[in-house]
Design a protein around this motif. Structure first.
Motif, PDB file in Angstrom:
ATOM      1  N   ALA A  60     -23.817  64.846  23.784  1.00 48.40           N
ATOM      2  CA  ALA A  60     -22.727  65.484  23.901  1.00 48.40           C
ATOM      3  C   ALA A  60     -22.004  65.079  24.636  1.00 48.40           C
ATOM      4  O   ALA A  60     -20.772  64.395  24.838  1.00 48.40           O
ATOM      5  CB  ALA A  60     -22.887  67.032  24.836  1.00 48.40           C
ATOM      6  N   TYR A  61     -22.400  63.770  25.574  1.00 49.85           N
ATOM      7  CA  TYR A  61     -21.757  62.892  26.548  1.00 49.85           C
ATOM      8  C   TYR A  61     -20.892  61.944  25.448  1.00 49.85           C
ATOM      9  O   TYR A  61     -19.906  61.662  25.874  1.00 49.85           O
ATOM     10  CB  TYR A  61     -22.895  61.854  27.110  1.00 49.85           C
ATOM     11  N   ARG A  62     -21.656  61.047  24.564  1.00 52.83           N
ATOM     12  CA  ARG A  62     -21.124  60.293  23.687  1.00 52.83           C
ATOM     13  C   ARG A  62     -19.960  60.910  22.690  1.00 52.83           C
ATOM     14  O   ARG A  62     -19.011  60.167  22.684  1.00 52.83           O
ATOM     15  CB  ARG A  62     -22.049  59.920  22.925  1.00 52.83           C
ATOM     16  N   THR A 173     -25.652  76.052  18.818  1.00 56.54           N
ATOM     17  CA  THR A 173     -24.747  76.976  17.463  1.00 56.54           C
ATOM     18  C   THR A 173     -23.329  77.767  17.282  1.00 56.54           C
ATOM     19  O   THR A 173     -23.410  77.874  16.316  1.00 56.54           O
ATOM     20  CB  THR A 173     -26.112  77.839  17.322  1.00 56.54           C
ATOM     21  N   VAL A 174     -23.236  78.007  18.256  1.00 55.40           N
ATOM     22  CA  VAL A 174     -21.695  79.252  17.956  1.00 55.40           C
ATOM     23  C   VAL A 174     -20.609  78.406  19.031  1.00 55.40           C
ATOM     24  O   VAL A 174     -19.719  78.353  18.470  1.00 55.40           O
ATOM     25  CB  VAL A 174     -21.604  80.474  19.544  1.00 55.40           C
ATOM     26  N   VAL A 175     -21.042  77.455  19.975  1.00 49.72           N
ATOM     27  CA  VAL A 175     -19.838  76.506  20.536  1.00 49.72           C
ATOM     28  C   VAL A 175     -20.736  74.643  20.426  1.00 49.72           C
ATOM     29  O   VAL A 175     -21.280  74.623  21.467  1.00 49.72           O
ATOM     30  CB  VAL A 175     -19.943  77.182  21.745  1.00 49.72           C
ATOM     31  N   PRO A 176     -20.539  74.278  19.574  1.00 47.39           N
ATOM     32  CA  PRO A 176     -20.932  72.878  19.355  1.00 47.39           C
ATOM     33  C   PRO A 176     -20.876  71.818  20.728  1.00 47.39           C
ATOM     34  O   PRO A 176     -19.539  72.724  20.784  1.00 47.39           O
ATOM     35  CB  PRO A 176     -20.415  72.118  17.871  1.00 47.39           C
ATOM     36  N   THR A 177     -21.039  71.060  20.500  1.00 43.67           N
ATOM     37  CA  THR A 177     -21.334  70.234  21.308  1.00 43.67           C
ATOM     38  C   THR A 177     -19.461  69.725  21.673  1.00 43.67           C
ATOM     39  O   THR A 177     -18.766  69.656  21.863  1.00 43.67           O
ATOM     40  CB  THR A 177     -22.389  69.089  21.568  1.00 43.67           C
ATOM     41  N   SER A 178     -19.261  69.541  20.042  1.00 48.82           N
ATOM     42  CA  SER A 178     -17.816  68.672  19.835  1.00 48.82           C
ATOM     43  C   SER A 178     -16.995  69.404  20.110  1.00 48.82           C
ATOM     44  O   SER A 178     -16.086  69.150  18.984  1.00 48.82           O
ATOM     45  CB  SER A 178     -18.442  68.016  18.580  1.00 48.82           C
ATOM     46  N   ASP A 179     -17.158  70.713  20.048  1.00 51.35           N
ATOM     47  CA  ASP A 179     -16.372  71.678  20.314  1.00 51.35           C
ATOM     48  C   ASP A 179     -14.850  71.295  20.665  1.00 51.35           C
ATOM     49  O   ASP A 179     -13.679  71.485  19.458  1.00 51.35           O
ATOM     50  CB  ASP A 179     -16.678  72.883  19.897  1.00 51.35           C
ATOM     51  N   ASN A 180     -15.107  70.941  21.893  1.00 44.84           N
ATOM     52  CA  ASN A 180     -13.657  71.013  22.525  1.00 44.84           C
ATOM     53  C   ASN A 180     -13.952  70.052  23.400  1.00 44.84           C
ATOM     54  O   ASN A 180     -15.396  69.086  24.114  1.00 44.84           O
ATOM     55  CB  ASN A 180     -12.348  72.003  22.822  1.00 44.84           C
ATOM     56  N   ASN A 186     -19.379  69.986  29.520  1.00 40.56           N
ATOM     57  CA  ASN A 186     -19.918  71.102  29.913  1.00 40.56           C
ATOM     58  C   ASN A 186     -21.156  70.698  29.298  1.00 40.56           C
ATOM     59  O   ASN A 186     -22.481  70.872  29.437  1.00 40.56           O
ATOM     60  CB  ASN A 186     -19.375  72.627  29.126  1.00 40.56           C
ATOM     61  N   SER A 187     -21.106  70.509  28.055  1.00 39.68           N
ATOM     62  CA  SER A 187     -22.688  70.712  27.638  1.00 39.68           C
ATOM     63  C   SER A 187     -23.861  68.890  28.373  1.00 39.68           C
ATOM     64  O   SER A 187     -24.688  68.685  28.582  1.00 39.68           O
ATOM     65  CB  SER A 187     -22.391  70.392  26.110  1.00 39.68           C
ATOM     66  N   ALA A 188     -21.859  68.377  28.094  1.00 37.03           N
ATOM     67  CA  ALA A 188     -23.165  67.044  28.938  1.00 37.03           C
ATOM     68  C   ALA A 188     -23.596  67.035  30.600  1.00 37.03           C
ATOM     69  O   ALA A 188     -25.309  66.781  30.831  1.00 37.03           O
ATOM     70  CB  ALA A 188     -22.461  66.135  28.812  1.00 37.03           C
ATOM     71  N   VAL A 189     -23.363  67.556  30.969  1.00 35.77           N
ATOM     72  CA  VAL A 189     -23.495  68.042  33.060  1.00 35.77           C
ATOM     73  C   VAL A 189     -24.143  69.603  33.069  1.00 35.77           C
ATOM     74  O   VAL A 189     -23.889  69.951  34.025  1.00 35.77           O
ATOM     75  CB  VAL A 189     -22.237  67.557  33.378  1.00 35.77           C
TER      76      VAL A 189
END
Lengths: 482, 249
Positions: A60-62, A173-180, A186-189
């Motif tokens: 997610a961070y990348r 699965t509903v909000v993929p890490t790359s969504d926005n 958020n996904s990263a941290v």
């Protein structure tokens, strides 16, 4: 004659301070400012997470690193410097108080106005509870009942340890890490949040509220929530609190994912009352939230939100109506005052046949605030007989605030039926005089008119929440009139 | 009860009331008649405290107290009620919720607790029966989608609930069919007592067949130019207002 006009009201609203917030001394262990892969790894390590979780965060961070902040919303604010933020803060400790006498009287006054019980007041103000029916024992009983039904309800950090398979299966699965941009961040941290799982065919017997979760440390500025309702189950979930919340973190970027499997139903209700900034628009929380739900066959998801706080709100609780006959609903009240800005609405993505969605949005603007509704209704080519009804009403107070409506409709199927209604009204002098003539002063009259305006949405909230929310609307718009 | 002396008022620099005098005692019914533009509604709004008007001269006393500096809600708390010619809509606020708020705000101003729900319901039941109001009507949004007759009946219902000392009915008869007119008038008659007073503002004699006035005043060009008993209304009906105007020349 003592004249109390809309201009006076406007003046009062301008000078109204956020008198109900409160500061506490925070003891915390905080990472140095800045974000890089090492910081993400350190967060994951601190939480003792399994390898797959660390990798998930890093991925997610990348993605986030390559993204730019979105600027399409109708809001203006100084862009946060993401390297100037500390991304880990240990659970906060508020000072323990011995009795309600030690609590800020203004805060107690607000609790009273909101109709919050003494026990709840103590809990919210962090007063030691020592009577028999204390909140801990309520929470214990509560946990026991849920356990018997096989319902899992716990902080997501604990769920990652205790139910890694479930979390791994559904997270992102509903909000993929790359969504926005914000969802990736958020996904990263993400610090903590809630996890909830309702087994097949189980009707959750009580409203699930984050409020009841015991030993809850501050969930921090990057909250993550995942609610999974298995086939044929039902849950009503409450998030937030009508009590005012002041937070030292200016940026909040939460992610909420809901999954309603076949024949399941999720009701998700939120009341948001973060610090909105002072009368000059200084300070205040930036609230950038991604909330999305997925409906399988015959499933239903209802989002109900009452937004009164934050300096900037960017929030679009959405439904992906994947299964046939699935139903999505969005009911929203957004109040803005002073220099607050809200750009909020929903997305209803119709994929399945006979899918139905309803959108009821009520925006109330006062002061110099800007209140925007932004909604997308998308009917895909295979969504035969999809239906949508949207209604967006705006109520204005004074002449310097703004209300905006941005409805987007995309349809690729001819059988779709889409209705959109929008109204804009101002609280009229005639309405106020009529109320005054019946003995109702202007402040009370405005509360009455605003509550009437918001009624369709207030009715969708669980009963006790609705009563508090109604009072919250009054408080949000009331001046400092004695 | 009400004493008005040499009242002058204007709106947007246009002079409307030009030295109006009126005395109304408890137990009396007064009718104010007059052609369009004579200042009838202005008079009603000024007594109720509407702030759009500039009152340049004159006094308004209610029970010996000068009320001209009071806010509209304070006048209401003192017992002034205006039945509006054009009642406004308040979407999402039910008739019951509205009247409950009005009663409790008035009680609060007098230092009283909210009316107990049981008493409120009892009172609502009594008064709605008096005015032949269907219970379902009470849960509808205030005046939203109401017919002309329903709006006026609702005004009188509120009057019945609030039990004012001085009620001003501004063209309550306009928009009413004959049955509604009878119901509304009967309601007003039943609410009348030796302790309160009613001012009926109307164009036509018709309402005065049901609510019989003790005094009839003719308002013309911002002043009361003629006062008589109920027979004056009949005379006006027969001869029209031109007759008065000619008499004034």
């Amino acid at each position: 004659m003592s004249k109390y006009t809309e201009e006076d009201l406007e003046q009062e609203l301008k000078t109204k301070e956020y008198e109900y917030g409160f500061y506490t001394d925070i003891e915390s262990e905080t990472f140095a400012k800045g974000l890089n892969e090492d910081v993400v790894r350190a967060i994951s390590k601190k939480k003792n997470e399994p390898e797959w979780m660390t990798e998930w965060r890093l991925e997610a961070y990348r993605v986030w690193e390559k993204m730019t902040e979105p600027d399409w919303a109708n809001v203006k604010y100084p862009k946060p410097d993401f390297q100037e933020i500390a991304y880990y803060s240990a659970p906060k400790k508020k000072p323990k108080l011995n009795s309600l006498d030690e609590v800020d009287p203004d805060l107690l006054e607000t609790f009273k106005k909101l109709g919050i019980s003494i026990d709840e007041q103590k809990k919210l103000a962090n007063v030691a509870v020592d009577i028999v029916m204390d909140s801990v024992s309520v929470a214990t009983t509560f946990k026991k009942t849920l356990g018997e039904k096989g319902i899992i309800f716990m902080p997501i950090s604990e769920a990652i340890q205790e139910y890694p398979e479930l979390v791994k299966k559904y997270l992102g699965t509903v909000v993929p890490t790359s969504d926005n941009f914000y969802a990736a961040l958020n996904s990263a941290v993400f610090s903590d949040g809630s996890f909830c799982y309702i087994p097949k065919g189980v009707k959750c017997p009580m409203e699930l509220s984050t409020y009841f979760r015991i030993n809850e440390g501050g969930t921090g500025q990057f909250e993550r929530t995942l609610v999974v309702a298995d086939k044929g189950s039902y849950v009503s979930y409450l998030e937030g609190c009508t009590a005012p919340q002041r937070d030292e973190n200016q940026l909040h970027a939460a992610v909420v994912e809901l999954i309603a499997m076949d024949d399941a139903e999720i009701k998700y209700s939120t009341v948001q009352n973060w610090f909105p900034g002072d009368e000059n628009g200084k300070g205040g929380v930036f609230n950038f939230v991604t909330k999305r739900g997925l409906c399988e066959t015959n499933a239903k998801i209802s989002w109900t939100q009452v937004e009164t706080g934050s300096a900037v709100t960017w929030k679009y609780p959405s439904c992906i109506l994947k299964g046939n006959n699935s139903v999505g609903e969005f009911y929203s009240i957004a109040v803005t005052n002073h220099f607050q800005q809200a750009d909020t609405g929903t997305k209803m993505i119709h994929l399945g046949k006979n899918t139905k969605s309803t959108i009821i949005s009520k925006g109330i603007s006062a002061g110099q605030s800007q209140n925007s509704y932004r909604g997308l209704v998308q009917i895909n080519s295979r969504a035969e007989n999809a239906r949508n009804f949207s209604q967006c009403d705006s109520l204005l107070m004074g002449n310097v605030c703004g209300a905006h409506t941005f409805p987007y409709i995309e349809t690729k199927n001819k059988s779709a039926q889409i209705e959109h209604e929008a109204t804009t009204s101002k609280i009229g002098e005639d309405q106020l005089f009529y109320c005054n003539q019946r003995g109702i002063d202007t402040e009370k009259a405005i509360a009455l008119i605003v509550n009437g305006f918001s009624k369709e949405v207030l009715n969708k909230l669980p009963m006790e929440f609705a009563v508090e929310a109604q009072k919250l609307l009054e408080i949000s718009l009331e001046g400092s009139v004695g | 009860m009400l004493k008005i002396n040499n009242l002058h008022a204007s709106i947007d620099e246009k002079s409307i009331l030009k030295g109006l005098n009126l005395q109304v005692n408890a137990g009396e019914v007064h009718a104010i008649m007059g052609p369009n533009g004579a200042g009838k509604s202005t008079f009603a709004n000024i007594v109720a405290g509407k702030e759009d008007y500039e009152v340049s001269n004159g006094i308004i006393e209610l029970n010996g107290e000068d009320i001209s500096e009071l806010a509209p809600e304070e006048r209401a708390h003192n017992g002034v009620f205006l039945s509006f010619q054009y009642p406004v809509e308040i979407p999402g606020v039910s008739v019951t919720n509205f009247i409950k708020t009005a009663i409790n705000e008035t009680r609060k101003a007098k230092g009283l607790e909210d009316m107990p729900a049981k008493d409120m319901l009892k009172k609502i039941r009594e008064k709605s029966e008096l005015l032949e109001i269907d219970r379902k009507f009470l849960s509808r949004s205030l005046n939203e989608g109401f017919s002309g007759g329903e709006k006026k009946r609702n005004e009188i219902f509120q009057m019945a609930m609030l039990e004012p000392k001085l009620a001003i009915l501004d063209e309550t008869d306009s928009g009413l069919d004959i049955d509604a007119l009878r119901i509304v008038a009967n309601g007003v008659n039943k609410l009348k007592s030796k302790d309160n007073a009613v001012i009926v503002i109307t164009h036509y004699q018709r309402l005065l067949d049901y609510i019989v006035p003790d005094f009839v005043h003719v308002l013309h060009d911002g002043k009361i130019v003629k006062t008589g008993d109920a027979s004056l209304a009949l005379e006006l009906e027969a001869k029209g207002y031109d007759w008065i105007k000619k008499e004034l020349v």
